[in-house]
Design a protein around this motif. Structure first.
Motif, PDB file in Angstrom:
ATOM      1  N   GLY A   2       0.812  -1.209   0.000  1.00 46.98           N
ATOM      2  CA  GLY A   2       0.000   0.000   0.000  1.00 46.98           C
ATOM      3  C   GLY A   2       0.846   1.258   0.000  1.00 46.98           C
ATOM      4  O   GLY A   2       0.533   2.239  -0.701  1.00 46.98           O
ATOM      5  N   ARG A  11       1.036   4.275  -2.912  1.00 43.73           N
ATOM      6  CA  ARG A  11       0.847   5.690  -2.564  1.00 43.73           C
ATOM      7  C   ARG A  11       2.089   6.517  -2.879  1.00 43.73           C
ATOM      8  O   ARG A  11       1.987   7.646  -3.389  1.00 43.73           O
ATOM      9  N   GLN A  37      -7.221  -7.861  -3.248  1.00 47.56           N
ATOM     10  CA  GLN A  37      -6.456  -6.889  -2.471  1.00 47.56           C
ATOM     11  C   GLN A  37      -5.852  -5.837  -3.376  1.00 47.56           C
ATOM     12  O   GLN A  37      -5.903  -4.637  -3.096  1.00 47.56           O
ATOM     13  N   VAL A  77      -6.617  -1.814  -3.255  1.00 53.45           N
ATOM     14  CA  VAL A  77      -5.564  -0.875  -2.872  1.00 53.45           C
ATOM     15  C   VAL A  77      -5.299   0.128  -3.985  1.00 53.45           C
ATOM     16  O   VAL A  77      -5.170   1.338  -3.747  1.00 53.45           O
ATOM     17  N   TYR A  96     -10.016  -6.481   2.908  1.00 58.06           N
ATOM     18  CA  TYR A  96     -10.490  -5.093   2.801  1.00 58.06           C
ATOM     19  C   TYR A  96     -11.969  -4.974   2.443  1.00 58.06           C
ATOM     20  O   TYR A  96     -12.541  -3.889   2.494  1.00 58.06           O
TER      21      TYR A  96
END
Length: 418
Positions: A142, A146, A180, A184, A300
Motif C-alpha cells: 500500500g 501511494r 487486495q 488498494v 479489505y
C-alpha cells in the motif's frame, strides 16, 4: 489495448479484430508505428527513461513523435521502485517533461502487483544504513502504491497483475491478492483524483520457464478479470501480451490467433459498449456477494448489506445457484449529476469452462417504490428498461461466467449515452 512488440507477427487489421481501442507499442518498432500512423489509429508508446529526461532521451522522443502521427500518450519505464535504477523520482521527472511538452496526451507508467518480496517495491540501495534496512523491511504494498502516485505524479494510475496458474486446485477461484490489489490501487487512485488502468493476463508460460507456471486464461477466466476491473471503476484495460512472447498469448508463436483471440474480442466489444457510460462514472464502493456455498470475504472487503454505499433501494441480493466459487461483486458509482449506478458481476470462472458454462442467476429485490430499472445492454449498447412486475420476486438476471451488468435507477439517462 494490447502490448505489441514483434513486427514480424503484427498486422494492424488482425490487431483491430480483437476490438482494442488503441495500440500499446512496447519499444519503438518502426513497422508497428508506421502501420498505426498510416491508419490514424491511436497508439501509446512505451520507452525506458531510467536516467530521467536527458537530452538524448528528449531528442529521441521528439524524433519519434514527429515522424509517426496519431500518438496519444507515453508509458515510461515499467514497475519502478522507490529506490534503485528504475525509480519513482526519475520516472516522475520524465513524465513531467512529457506533460509540459505534450500537454494534450496521457503520460503514465506501470507498477507491479502485491505478493512479491519487499525489495520489489522498495528497490535497491548500495550500502544501506540500518535505518534504510528497517524501512525496506517494513515497506508495504500500500505504501509502495501511494509513494509512486505521490512522487511520479502520472496522469493515469496503472498496475499489472497475473493470477491464473497451471496445477490442480488452480482451476477455479483466484488468490486473495487479486482482490487486495484491485482495492488498494482503486483507493489510492481515487484519493489522488486519477483515473486508473490495469494490465490483465493474456499469456501462458508453463512450469520450468524462469520460475513461471502461468496458464492461458479461458473465456470465463478472461471475462472475470475484465468485468471485475470494471466493477472497481477501472477505465482502461491492457493485455499482457498481444504479440507472441510466451508459449501462447493473444497470438500463437507463429502469429496465428490463439484460443483466447475470439473470446477476448467478444469481451472487448461488450466493454466498449459499457465504457461509453462508465468513463463518466466514479466508483463509490465495492462489496462482496458471498453466494450459497460460502466464500472467504476478500481482504479489505465487506459482504453487501442493505444501505451499502448509502443505497437503501436494494433490499436484498442473492446468487441463486449452488456450488463452490459461485460468488460475486456489486460496485456502486455516481456520475457528475449525482445519479447513482451499480454493477453486479459474477466472479465464477474455471480454467476449462467457457462463460456460458459458468453462468449464475442473481436475484435483486428492490424497495416497492422502484417499478423499473435501467440496464445498459452489453450486446447492443442500447438502454433497456426492465419492469419489476412483482416487488417480492424482484429482478432475476443471468450472468455468464466472469461477467457483469451495469444498472441505474430510472431517474434519467446513462451518462454519455444520448
Amino acid at each position: 489495448m494490447g502490448l505489441a512488440i514483434l513486427p514480424k507477427t503484427f498486422d494492424l487489421d488482425e490487431y483491430r479484430g480483437v476490438n482494442y481501442s488503441a495500440l500499446l507499442a512496447w519499444k519503438p518498432r518502426p513497422t508497428i508505428l508506421q502501420s498505426a500512423a498510416e491508419a490514424d489509429y491511436p497508439w501509446l508508446l512505451h520507452l525506458y527513461g531510467k536516467e530521467g529526461p536527458t537530452p538524448a532521451f528528449q531528442q529521441r522522443v521528439r524524433g519519434l513523435l514527429d515522424e509517426y502521427e496519431a500518438n496519444v500518450g507515453m508509458l515510461v519505464n515499467d514497475e519502478p521502485t522507490l529506490h534503485g535504477l528504475n525509480n519513482f523520482q526519475q520516472t516522475g521527472e520524465v513524465l513531467a517533461w512529457l506533460r509540459a511538452t505534450w500537454p494534450d496526451r496521457l503520460h503514465l507508467s506501470n507498477i507491479g502487483p502485491p505478493g512479491g518480496e519487499r525489495r520489489h517495491y522498495y528497490g535497491k540501495i548500495k550500502d544501506p544504513t540500518p535505518e534504510q534496512q528497517q524501512e525496506a523491511g517494513d515497506y508495504s504494498y500500500g505504501q509502495y502504491v501511494r509513494d509512486y502516485i505521490r512522487i511520479a505524479r502520472p496522469d493515469v494510475h496503472m498496475y499489472d497483475i497475473y493470477v491464473f496458474n497451471h496445477g490442480e486446485g488452480n482451476e477455479s477461484g483466484v488468490t486473495d491478492y487479486w482482490y487486495q490489489s484491485l482495492w488498494v490501487n482503486r483507493r489510492a487512485a481515487l484519493a489522488a483524483g486519477l483515473p486508473y488502468w490495469i494490465f490483465v493476463q493474456t499469456w501462458e508460460r508453463p512450469a520450468g520457464s524462469r520460475g513461471y507456471n502461468v496458464r492461458l486464461p479461458s473465456e470465463s477466466d478472461y471475462r472475470m478479470q475484465v468485468f471485475c476491473a470494471l466493477t472497481y471503476g477501472f477505465t482502461g484495460i491492457a493485455n499482457f501480451m498481444y504479440c507472441p512472447g510466451h508459449q501462447r498469448d493473444i497470438l500463437m508463436p507463429g502469429g496465428d490467433p490463439s484460443p483466447l483471440y475470439e473470446p477476448a474480442a467478444r469481451a472487448h466489444a461488450e466493454v466498449a459498449r459499457l465504457g461509453r457510460a462508465m468513463r463518466f462514472l466514479t466508483s463509490t464502493n465495492v462489496a462482496h456477494l458471498p453466494g450459497r456455498a460460502g466464500v472467504r470475504i476478500p481482504t479489505y472487503h465487506e459482504n453487501w448489506k442493505q444501505g451499502t454505499a448509502g443505497d437503501r433501494r436494494i433490499r436484498s441480493i442473492a446468487i441463486l445457484d449452488d456450488g463452490l466459487h459461485r460468488h460475486g461483486l456489486i460496485g456502486h458509482f455516481r456520475d457528475d449529476d449525482g445519479q447513482t449506478y451499480f454493477m453486479v458481476t459474477n466472479l465464477y470462472q474455471h480454467a476449462r469452462r467457457n462463460a456460458d458454462e459458468c453462468a449464475v442467476r442473481v436475484r435483486i429485490v428492490f424497495d416497492p417504490g422502484v417499478k423499473t430499472i435501467l440496464r445498459l445492454c452489453r450486446q447492443t449498447g442500447e438502454v433497456e428498461r426492465l419492469t419489476i412486475l412483482n416487488p417480492d420476486e424482484g429482478l432475476v438476471i443471468h450472468l455468464p461466467g466472469g461477467t457483469g451488468d451495469l444498472f441505474k435507477y430510472d431517474t434519467g439517462g446513462f451518462a454519455g449515452i444520448e
